[in-house]
Structures are given as structure tokens and as C-alpha cells.
Design an enzyme around this catalytic site. Structure first.
Site, PDB file in Angstrom:
ATOM      1  CB  CYS A  18     -35.670  15.095  -3.884  1.00 21.88           C
ATOM      2  SG  CYS A  18     -34.311  14.564  -5.454  1.00 21.88           S
ATOM      3  CG  HIS A  43     -35.705  20.500  -2.111  1.00 25.16           C
ATOM      4  ND1 HIS A  43     -35.987  18.645  -1.896  1.00 25.16           N
ATOM      5  CD2 HIS A  43     -35.561  20.711  -3.908  1.00 25.16           C
ATOM      6  CE1 HIS A  43     -35.772  18.090  -2.845  1.00 25.16           C
ATOM      7  NE2 HIS A  43     -35.224  18.810  -3.350  1.00 25.16           N
ATOM      8  CD  GLU A 101     -36.963  25.541  -0.637  1.00 28.73           C
ATOM      9  OE1 GLU A 101     -35.888  25.048  -1.165  1.00 28.73           O
ATOM     10  OE2 GLU A 101     -37.843  24.681   0.213  1.00 28.73           O
ATOM     11  CE  LYS A 115     -32.487  18.241  -0.522  1.00 23.26           C
ATOM     12  NZ  LYS A 115     -33.214  19.055   0.203  1.00 23.26           N
ATOM     13  CG  HIS A 151     -30.660  16.066  -2.847  1.00 25.62           C
ATOM     14  ND1 HIS A 151     -31.361  15.721  -2.475  1.00 25.62           N
ATOM     15  CD2 HIS A 151     -30.620  16.482  -4.022  1.00 25.62           C
ATOM     16  CE1 HIS A 151     -31.706  15.670  -2.861  1.00 25.62           C
ATOM     17  NE2 HIS A 151     -32.219  16.553  -4.196  1.00 25.62           N
ATOM     18  CG  PHE A 177     -35.894  14.656 -10.780  1.00 27.04           C
ATOM     19  CD1 PHE A 177     -35.478  16.045 -11.600  1.00 27.04           C
ATOM     20  CD2 PHE A 177     -35.040  13.304 -11.900  1.00 27.04           C
ATOM     21  CE1 PHE A 177     -34.038  15.858 -12.110  1.00 27.04           C
ATOM     22  CE2 PHE A 177     -33.771  13.803 -11.884  1.00 27.04           C
ATOM     23  CZ  PHE A 177     -33.559  15.335 -11.598  1.00 27.04           C
TER      24      PHE A 177
END
Lengths: 405, 284
Positions: A157, A296, A307, A328, A333, A392
Site C-alpha cells: 500500500c 494512512h 499510526e 480512505k 483503500h 505489508f
């Protein structure tokens, strides 16, 4: 940084669940509109619908006739459309073949998507390597007659932020004087199934538009989206010479890795905070100078507080008065496409001098104690915007965009 | 800085190579390598990290361990390093299995690890996690030109900034894996991996550089002289990771290693040069 080699953003091309192009996208996010809906996606579950944020129509690029465009699959159409409209927006469409235009394309699971698209049509391309001759970047280069270098990059991402970072290096080092960079992704049923089985997706099927709720105490997972954006990066010298419209300077980039787990975010905020600090240092921006953070924040129980801790650590006392939102909540996403459309959201903030909100943020989680832009956009002087993207493999990235005076 | 623009408007992206490792494994070798990718004194690799990993991740990771052992460099030395990995068609075998299951049995048949473990970012992520490397990690390429894309990206990304160095890990099946729907491929396919530890040029013994035509100063609209080379599957394969690994193992570093033909990049001319005979012998 060499004077004249600063990387300026002079064009944008975007295909998103909220419409295509920066102007449409900006209007939607500043109005707090959700692009989330439900679709029947899974072939083995015809009686169920899934919560998704999909692209309804991919605009056909200039110079590409309908029959030719139809021969590309949706993933290729997305990339091609974003690239072509970005060049057009930058005023470089006519002269694209006479300039060295590079391409750095963020796409994490290109071949998994390609093989799945083929298999769902009854094909078995995955078992026949000789059918995998061309990558998406090859098709884009060929269709648009681009003559510079092209690569695909992936950090899940965070792919789009790495794409922008590599493009900036190419410009600084004189490998190109214009570069398309960003990322795209699409919703594919098997990928959806993978995230579903990972228990990463929201299951709020009764209220799909309320499903993506970053930082809210009742969040239960992310909503998968599709689309993406490519930005035109250009050296400041080149942009000045042709009197180009400039959206912003790509002023800073920082990246680190958690190095703890392939999927689960680190509970230790230091690596992510370090990525943010490095980006600010790279841009020579102090935390107090940050006017907006596009987080994010995907709406997962583990990710949003992680975060928050990283932002508080990186920004220090400035965190208390730095506006933060997660777009988002409106777009879902977009995976490999997320970082670049969140850069686009920052450009919208810089252009409109207004902050896009986090919608559905009804009860902020006490563990996500930030200065949220809740529910509605508001006007504010924006000179420096920051965009976080994590992925990831423990990837932490941060981008700093600055308005060019 | 690791580049210089010359008067002929060619940009040289360069690095020192402070360590390298080479690994090869057939499909039959993979289970063994998955269990024991290599020794690493004083460091515990997370036990199940490679359990569901893509084959290229396993072999690429083993190449990094090979490099560390070969050059006697402890893991701790690389704590702030980044990892850039360029596998070619990662996830093909797992995808063949997953697609068959998905079409036959639906959502419940899909393992949640398919995306995290079999995508372009998976190799770099796994190395970062396994060895505690906290610099940037990302994947490059994924298609037929993965190796050239990886080399170009690594040399252009390498910097004097906060990341002291970068592992570049290149992997490729030769011949490319052609799995059946159970994920098994032909016996002759071998996965090749090369791991290179790169730092900004500082006059070290082993150097690597890529020369590319630069943007001509003062001629912003001039079409650059970028020779466009034909796609050539055989050339990509023959001059790919297997050839680089063989070249490095041979000790013949003083000659240009190879010239990669690549559809999406200009002609990247890669050169390795060893200045010191003593270190060359040590590496061998």
C-alpha cells in the site's frame, strides 16, 4: 539538492471511485462524499454483496480508439488512462515523444491480478510463462510512445510513495527531465477473498457508506477500493522554461521498515515515526510548519492507533494542533493506488486551501487522539502537506508536498 | 553522491559492492532450503517466516545469508540498511494453485497469505523482517525485465542519506516456472538468486556501475539517444540472474559482466570491477 533540479508536480491523471481527474476528485473529497457502495463480486456467493469502492468507468485516453482501448484489460486501462491524462494535464501530450519521459509505476500484485483476470475468463495464462511477455509499463510506454526508462515498484500500500521517490531521484540525477509516477490497483475477487480471510475487511454490510471509519472507536476493518493516480514530476528548470502550471514541489520523502512482521503493524511507533521525521528533514520542514497530514489510517483496529502513536512521536508538541484526516473514509483503500491518490488529496488541499475530512468519524477512539478534521472540510492556509503510507512487509513511507511560491 | 553527469550527457550511476552471495535451488531443493536457508551465527531467524513464502523469497533470502557468511559480515552491521528485491514473476506457483481452488471452491479456499507472501514486495519484506533491517524495503520489476529494473532502481535510489547501504536481491527461475494447477513445475527449472550489498562509491575494491544517456543540458526538447532494444526472451534469460551468479562465482570480475537487453529500460551497461587481487581471492 541542485538548484533547478527540484521535482515539481506539473500534471495529474486520476481514476478514482469518486470520479476521474483532480478537479472532480477534489470537489468530492472536500464535500465529504463517499465512493463506497456494494457490488456482487464473488462468483461462488451470488446471493451476497460486498462492500467496495469501485471505479464505474475508466476514461478512454486521447488518441486511443474505442476498439483498441477495449483490448486492454481493466488494470492496463487504469494505468494507461492515468498516464495519458496526466501528460495532457501537464501540457506535454503533443510533445511526449520528443521528450525523455520516464515511468515509475507502483503496483504490488501485477501478475497475481493479470493471472486472475485471465483465469476468471477461463484462461490458464498462469501456467504458460510465454504468454507473459509484456508488463503493464511496457504497454503504457508503447501506447504513449514514451522513450525514457520505466520500472514497476512495489511496497504494497506504500507503492505509490516509492514510485514518487524513485522518480524524484531520476529527475535530480538527470536520467529524465519528466517522469510519470504513482500507482494503480483494482479489485479482483480472489484478492478480495484473501483480505476477507485475513479478517482485514469491514463487515458492516448493513451500512456500506459508514463502513470505512478511520480513527473511529467502532471501526472494524478497511473497505477495498480501486483506481489510482499518476503524477507528472518535472525538474524545476524544465517547468520554468515552458512556464508550466505547478501544483506543488515534491519536497521530501522518508522510508523505514518495521522489521517485525509481514502483515501486522509494529506496536513500537519508532520506525514509522522515523520515516516521518526523515521526510520532514529531507524537505527541511519543521513539525510546526506542517499544515495538513493525510494519514494512512485504513480503519483497521490495529493500524490506526499505531499510526497515531507514530505521528505523535514524530511531530512532538506540534501534533496537538496539526490537522489530520484519512480520505480512505471516502475512497476506501486502493492498495497499490492508495498512496498516489492520497498525494492527490494533498494537492487538492494545497490548491483549494482547504482540508478534506475523515467522514464517519463519530466517536474518535481515545487511542487515536489527534487533531482530526471530522466530518466536514474546512478552509485553512496550506503550504506544507504530508502524506503517510504504510504497507505489508513493514513498509513505512512519508511524503512531503510543498506549495511553490 | 553516486552519480556524475559527464560532458557527453551520460549519467553514471555507480556503487561499491561490499559483499555478494549466490544461491540456486531446484523445486526439489526448496523444502530443504525453506527449513534451513543457511547458517547465521548469533541471529535467530523467525521460525515460520518462510513456511508459506514464495520460492523466490526462499532462494533470495538464502543468497543474502550466503553473502553474509562469505564475507564474514554480522547481521548487526546491516541494521539500518535497506532492501530492494527484484523477483521475476513472483507468486506464479501459488497463484496456479489458488486460482484452481478459488474457481472450484470459492472464497473459503483462499489462503490469507497469498497477497502478503506472493507479491512483488514480499521478498524485500521477508528479508527485512528476518534480518531486522530497518531501512527502506521495496520490490522492483516483477516481469521479464525485473533484473535490469532492479539494477537501475537500486543504483538510482542509493544515496548518502540516512540509509548506509542497500541490499539488492535478484531472483529468477530458469527456465521460467511453468506450473500445473497443483503448483508443481518441470524438474529442470532452477531458481537463481544473487544478493549484492551496495554502498555509495568510496573507492572500494568491487564496483558496479550502470551508464545511461543523460538528459542533454541546454537541449530540453532534443530526443535523447536512448537505443530501444528488441524484446528477446532468450537474451533476457541468458544474460539474467543465472549468468550474473555464474560470473560472480567465476571470479572473472574485471571484465564487463554482461549487457542486459531490456524492453522497458535503455541499454543498461553493467560493469563489475575488482581492484584488489587479494579481496578477489577472498571472495572466491
Amino acid at each position: 539538492m541542485t538548484i533547478g533540479k527540484e521535482a515539481w508536480i506539473t500534471g495529474t491523471g486520476a481514476v478514482t471511485p469518486l470520479g476521474s481527474g483532480l478537479a472532480t476528485f477534489a470537489r468530492a473529497i472536500l464535500a465529504g462524499r463517499s465512493g463506497v457502495t456494494t457490488r456482487q463480486l464473488l462468483p461462488d456467493q451470488p446471493d451476497t454483496t460486498q462492500i467496495v469502492a469501485m471505479v464505474d468507468a475508466i476514461p478512454r485516453p486521447p488518441g486511443c480508439d474505442a476498439s483498441r482501448f477495449a483490448r486492454f484489460n481493466r488494470l492496463e486501462q487504469l494505468g494507461l488512462s492515468c498516464a495519458a491524462f496526466a501528460l495532457q494535464d501537464a501540457g506535454l501530450w503533443q510533445e511526449r515523444a520528443s521528450r525523455r519521459i520516464g515511468l515509475v509505476f507502483g503496483l504490488g500484485a501485477e501478475w497475481l491480478r493479470q493471472w486472475e483476470l485471465d483465469a476468471l475468463q477461463g484462461g490458464d495464462r498462469v501456467c504458460h510463462p510465454n504468454r507473459d511477455a509484456e508488463s503493464t509499463i511496457d504497454l503504457i510506454q508503447e501506447a504513449l510512445e514514451l522513450t525514457g526508462p520505466a520500472i514497476t515498484v512495489a511496497a504494497a500500500c506504500a507503492s505509490g510513495n516509492y514510485a514518487l521517490a524513485v522518480a524524484r531521484r531520476w529527475i535530480e540525477r538527470g536520467c529524465v527531465d519528466v517522469c510519470l509516477a504513482g500507482g494503480c490497483d483494482l479489485i479482483a475477487p480472489m484478492a478480495y477473498a484473501g483480505f476477507h480471510n485475513l479478517r482485514a475487511l469491514s463487515r458492516r454490510t448493513d451500512a456500506p457508506q459508514a463502513a470505512s471509519r478511520p480513527f473511529d472507536v467502532d471501526r472494524d476493518g478497511f473497505v477495498m477500493g480501486e483506481g489510482g493516480s499518476l503524477l507528472v514530476l518535472e525538474s524545476s528548470d524544465s517547468a520554468r522554461r515552458r512556464d508550466a502550471r505547478v501544483y506543488a514541489e515534491m519536497a521530501g520523502f522518508g522510508a523505514t521498515s518495521d522489521a517485525t512482521h509481514m502483515i501486522i503493524p509494529n506496536t513500537d511507533p519508532r520506525p514509522a515515526a522515523q520515516a516521518i521525521r526523515r521526510a520532514l528533514e529531507d524537505a527541511r520542514v519543521a513539525p510546526e510548519e506542517v499544515d495538513y497530514v493525510n494519514a494512512h489510517a485504513t480503519s483497521t483496529p490495529a493500524g490506526d492507533p499505531a499510526e497515531t502513536r507514530a505521528l505523535r512521536l514524530a511531530l512532538g508538541s506540534a501534533a496537538a494542533h496539526t490537522p489530520v484526516s484519512s480520505t480512505k473514509s471516502m475512497t476506501g483503500h486502493l492498495l497499490s493506488g492508495s498512496a498516489s491518490i492520497e498525494a492527490l488529496a494533498c494537492l487538492a488541499a494545497l490548491e483549494h486551501q482547504a482540508l478534506p475530512p475523515t467522514i464517519n468519524l463519530e466517536n474518535p477512539d481515545p487511542e487515536c487522539n489527534l487533531m482530526h478534521v471530522r466530518g466536514e472540510a474546512y478552509e485553512r492556509k496550506v503550504r506544507v502537506a504530508v502524506s503517510n503510507s504504510f504497507g505489508f512487509g513493514g513498509s513505512n513511507t512519508c511524503l512531503v508536498l510543498r506549495k511553490v511560491a | 553522491m553516486n552519480f556524475c553527469a559527464t560532458t557527453t550527457a551520460r549519467v553514471v550511476l555507480a556503487s561499491d559492492v561490499v559483499a555478494f552471495g549466490v544461491e540456486r535451488a531446484s523445486l526439489a531443493d526448496l523444502p530443504r532450503l525453506r527449513q534451513a536457508p543457511g547458517p547465521l551465527a548469533g541471529w535467530e531467524i523467525p521460525k515460520r517466516l518462510l513456511h508459506r513464502a514464495d520460492g523466490q523469497t526462499v532462494v533470495g533470502f538464502a543468497a543474502v545469508l550466503n553473502a553474509m557468511n562469505r564475507w564474514g559480515m554480522p547481521v548487526a552491521h546491516f541494521e539500518e540498511w535497506g532492501v530492494l528485491a527484484a523477483p521475476q514473476y513472483p507468486g506464479r506457483s501459488a497463484s496456479a494453485v489458488a486460482l484452481r481452488k478459488f474457481i472450484k471452491s470459492g472464497v473459503a479456499a483462499i489462503m490469507p497469505h497469498i497477497i502478503p507472501q506472493h507479491s512483488l514486495h514480499s521478498l524485500s519484506g521477508a528479508i527485512s523482517v528476518a534480518l531486522g533491517m530497518r531501512g527502506p524495503n521495496f520490490g522492483v520489476g516483477g516481469g521479464r525485465a525485473a533484473m535490469a529494473e532492479g539494477l537501475f532502481a537500486a543504483l538510482s535510489f542509493l544515496d548518502d542519506g540516512p540509509t548506509p547501504g542497500l541490499w539488492l536481491v535478484l531472483t529468477q527461475w530458469v527456465p521460467e516456472l511453468a506450473p500445473d494447477t497443483s503448483g508443481d513445475g518441470p524438474d529442470e527449472s532452477v531458481c537463481h538468486a544473487v544478493a549484492l550489498a551496495l554502498v555509495s562509491p568510496r573507492g572500494g575494491d568491487l564496483q558496479m556501475k550502470v551508464t545511461v544517456p543523460g538528459v542533454a543540458p541546454g537541449h530540453p526538447h532534443a530526443r535523447p539517444a536512448f537505443p530501444r532494444l528488441a524484446r528477446d526472451e532468450d537474451s533476457c534469460e541468458l544474460a539474467g540472474v543465472a549468468a550474473l551468479g555464474k560470473h560472480l562465482d567465476s571470479g572473472q570480475w574485471s571484465a564487463p559482466a554482461a549487457r542486459w537487453l531490456c524492453p522497458s529500460l535503455p541499454d543498461c551497461e553493467l560493469e563489475f570491477h575488482f581492484a584488489s587481487e587479494a579481496r578477489k581471492q577472498r571472495a572466491a
